[in-house]
Every structure is written in C-alpha cells, then in structure tokens.
Design an enzyme around this catalytic site. Sequence first.
Site, PDB file in Angstrom:
ATOM      1  N   ARG A 250       0.836  -1.206   0.000  1.00 28.40           N
ATOM      2  CA  ARG A 250       0.000   0.000   0.000  1.00 28.40           C
ATOM      3  C   ARG A 250       0.871   1.256   0.000  1.00 28.40           C
ATOM      4  O   ARG A 250       1.645   1.480   0.928  1.00 28.40           O
ATOM      5  CB  ARG A 250      -0.927   0.001   1.227  1.00 28.40           C
ATOM      6  N   HIS A 254      -4.372   4.424   4.219  1.00 25.15           N
ATOM      7  CA  HIS A 254      -5.547   3.563   4.128  1.00 25.15           C
ATOM      8  C   HIS A 254      -6.744   4.360   3.598  1.00 25.15           C
ATOM      9  O   HIS A 254      -7.483   3.913   2.735  1.00 25.15           O
ATOM     10  CB  HIS A 254      -5.869   2.986   5.517  1.00 25.15           C
ATOM     11  N   TYR A 263       3.130   3.968  11.365  1.00 22.99           N
ATOM     12  CA  TYR A 263       3.328   2.521  11.397  1.00 22.99           C
ATOM     13  C   TYR A 263       3.954   1.917  10.132  1.00 22.99           C
ATOM     14  O   TYR A 263       4.500   0.825  10.176  1.00 22.99           O
ATOM     15  CB  TYR A 263       1.975   1.806  11.663  1.00 22.99           C
TER      16      TYR A 263
HETATM   17  C1  LIG Z   1     -16.618  -6.190   9.677  1.00 24.24           C
HETATM   18  C2  LIG Z   1     -15.709  -5.002   9.760  1.00 24.24           C
HETATM   19  N1  LIG Z   1     -14.798  -4.935  10.739  1.00 24.24           N
HETATM   20  C3  LIG Z   1     -13.962  -3.860  10.808  1.00 24.24           C
HETATM   21  C4  LIG Z   1     -14.062  -2.836   9.894  1.00 24.24           C
HETATM   22  C5  LIG Z   1     -13.127  -1.633   9.979  1.00 24.24           C
HETATM   23  N2  LIG Z   1     -12.168  -1.659   8.879  1.00 24.24           N
HETATM   24  C6  LIG Z   1     -12.315  -0.861   7.804  1.00 24.24           C
HETATM   25  S1  LIG Z   1     -11.120  -1.092   6.676  1.00 24.24           S
HETATM   26  C7  LIG Z   1     -10.363  -2.279   7.596  1.00 24.24           C
HETATM   27  C8  LIG Z   1      -9.103  -2.957   7.115  1.00 24.24           C
HETATM   28  C9  LIG Z   1      -9.337  -3.902   6.008  1.00 24.24           C
HETATM   29  O1  LIG Z   1      -8.110  -4.284   5.447  1.00 24.24           O
HETATM   30  P1  LIG Z   1      -8.012  -5.153   4.145  1.00 24.24           P
HETATM   31  O2  LIG Z   1      -9.045  -6.223   4.168  1.00 24.24           O
HETATM   32  O3  LIG Z   1      -6.606  -5.566   4.003  1.00 24.24           O
HETATM   33  O4  LIG Z   1      -8.430  -4.151   2.981  1.00 24.24           O
HETATM   34  P2  LIG Z   1      -7.690  -2.819   2.463  1.00 24.24           P
HETATM   35  O5  LIG Z   1      -8.317  -1.676   3.239  1.00 24.24           O
HETATM   36  O6  LIG Z   1      -6.240  -2.946   2.746  1.00 24.24           O
HETATM   37  O7  LIG Z   1      -7.999  -2.728   1.019  1.00 24.24           O
HETATM   38  C10 LIG Z   1     -11.057  -2.477   8.800  1.00 24.24           C
HETATM   39  C11 LIG Z   1     -10.662  -3.435   9.836  1.00 24.24           C
HETATM   40  C12 LIG Z   1     -15.051  -2.947   8.901  1.00 24.24           C
HETATM   41  N3  LIG Z   1     -15.196  -2.014   7.946  1.00 24.24           N
HETATM   42  N4  LIG Z   1     -15.856  -4.036   8.839  1.00 24.24           N
END
Ligand SMILES: Cc1ncc(C[n+]2csc(CCOP(=O)(O)OP(=O)(O)O)c2C)c(N)n1
Length: 349
Positions: A250, A254, A263
Amino acid sequence: MAKVAPDEHELRRVLDEEREVDGLGPDDLLAIYRSLILLRTYDERSVVYHRQGRIGTYAIFWNHEAMQAGSVHALADEDWIFPSYRESAIGLLRGIPASTVLHWWRGHPAGWWNPAEYRVASICVPIATHVSHAAGLAWGEKLKGNSTVAIAYFGDGATSEGSFHEGANLAAVMQAPLILFCNNNQWAISTPLEAQTHAEALADKAVGYGMPGVRVDGGDVLAVYEATREAVARARSGGGPTFIEAVTYRAAPHATADDPKAYIDLERVEEEKKRECVGRLEGYLRRAGILHDDLAAAIRTEATDAMRAGIAAAEAEPPADIGLLFEHAYADPPASFGPDLDELRGTLG
Ligand SMILES: Cc1ncc(C[n+]2csc(CCOP(=O)(O)OP(=O)(O)O)c2C)c(N)n1
Ligand SMILES: [Mg+2]
C-alpha cells in the site's frame, strides 16, 4: 475429491518479462491503459475534492488501479462485480457516472445505482460480507443455467473474516463460478500482513477449500488480466471458483483519515511509488511503439474532462432532504420522529 492448488508462490508477471499476452492486440492494450488513467485520475481528483471538504472520508486506491482494471478487462459485460470500498470507482469501467460515485462518498442518495443495470453490486464497507453475497449470486447463476461469472474484491485483512471463509467454502462446494480476488496490499489499516495470517501466502488458503490459488504481481496490469482471464474461463466452463492473490504494497494512506507514518515502512512506500502501476504499463507500451506523447496526453485529457464533468454534475445536485434520515426505517414510525425531524430542520435552518 477436491483439487489441490498448484504451487504458484512465484508471482506471475508480464511487464517485467517484456512478454506478450496471447490475444491482446494494440487496441486492447490501449483500452486497458485508458481504464488505468481513468481510475488514476478519479482517485487523485477525489483526494483533492476531499481536501476541499466536498466529500467525506475517502478510501484512496492509488496504485491499486492495475488490479482493478486488469481484472475487469478479463470479464464479459454480463459478469457481476462485487466491490469493496477500495474498488469504489470500479463501476466507472462499466459506465457508472463519476458523479454517482462522488455522491456515494458524500453520503448522498444520488450515490446509489441499480446493481442489475451495471452488474456492479453496491460498494461493501463491512469487511468481506460481500464475498458470501457474491458466492450466492454465482451459485444462483449456475442453478439457472447461465454462464455468468462473479468476481468479489477484498483485501488481505478480509481473509481473517468469517464471511470470507463461508463464501469461499460455499463457492467451492457448489462449484460456483466465482473469482475471489484478494488485493494483498499487506496492510489492514495499521495491521501488517504478518499479524493477519500465519500462512506463507494468502493463495495457500485456496488449498483448504479445494480451489486453485494463484499469485500475481498486483502492479502488473497485464499479469492480473491474464490470471483473471484464466479464472473466468475456468468458472464459465463449470470448473468452479479460483482464488487470486494480487500482491502489492500500500503506497497511500488507508484512507484520508489515516496517517500511516506512525506505522508503515516509509522506504518501502517510496520504492513502491517509483514502480507504480500506471507508469509500468506506460513504459511497456512506449517500448512496444504503441503509445507516444500525443496519444498519452490525449488520453489524460479525456480522463480529466470526464472527471471535471463528474464533479460539476455532483456539485449541481441539490442536497438530500434531511427527512430521509427518518424514512424507510420503520413500517410504523415512532411518534417521536415527527417532532425530532421538526427540531432537526429548525437546527439546520
Ligand atoms: C466487519 C468489519 N470490521 C472492521 C471494519 C473496519 N475496517 C475498515 S477497513 C479495515 C481494514 C481492512 O483491510 P483489508 O481487508 O486488508 O483491505 P484494504 O483496506 O487494505 O484494502 C477495517 C478493519 C469494517 N469495515 N468491517
Ligand atoms: Mg489490505
């Protein structure tokens, strides 16, 4: 018996190997390039739009464009796309107006579209819940005797969620025509991949479900295209689901609300930026004599104009009526809703 995934820990690549992809001519390559530029322009303008306070928090997808454009180009128009928030603008490649996606990020009801019209499901914010929706849709298409395929996009973090496992298992057991497309950007907000899984590679998870798993360079749009095309052909011909792990790092926060300096490995981010996915395809096309300065400039202008028109259309939309906050929640709304709404209208002037 379940098939065991081939051992493909090596990332599949096309651009760095300077090889050609069977069946892709100059016009196809330029169409893929156009899609990359459209997505890149949308993303960069959205960050500016956010900074101007005109949209809310925005999930940046800078350097994820190759994973999105490469895979969409391998689909047929009737195939279904299930995006996460990271692929919020993927519908642009299916003709959804930029203004609609901008409205979505403003929380405006004009940000909704009819999924059946574009075969793009609504943008999924809860992590991985759309994987099981996509598995169900794909299985349904199979039961109906259709040759439609579905693709679900999710991140590395999503592979730790129950809904991912339920969807993957259902798709494999039912041999549903589903592509599980994992953008492994190695971060789930501030959680690194090594804290997310003890597996050597996310593609290894496919083995447990009895589906093929492949690993591809996520910054290589043509490798993504080629791997997805194979998965689509397998799914369409009754061969069931495939797990694609597209590996990247990335390079942007985020989302606009995040400060990754706390981090992330900043040197790695700089390396990744130098090898970002649009420039990589651009170099390949220029070396092949398919792209030159004038054409590149014209394609960028097209995308900028489309985005400018999208922003103008989004700005012209009147604000949503505040009463919508109260509508559609109850068949018989509580008596307090009337005075609450009046009070809210009074407060907002
Ligand atoms: C069920 C749920 N738990 C927690 C969150 C909070 N949250 C938003 S983005 C994220 C990280 C997701 O990371 P990843 O699956 O690697 O996707 P990326 O954002 O890196 O594309 C989290 C934990 C959420 N949106 N939905
Ligand atoms: Mg991630």
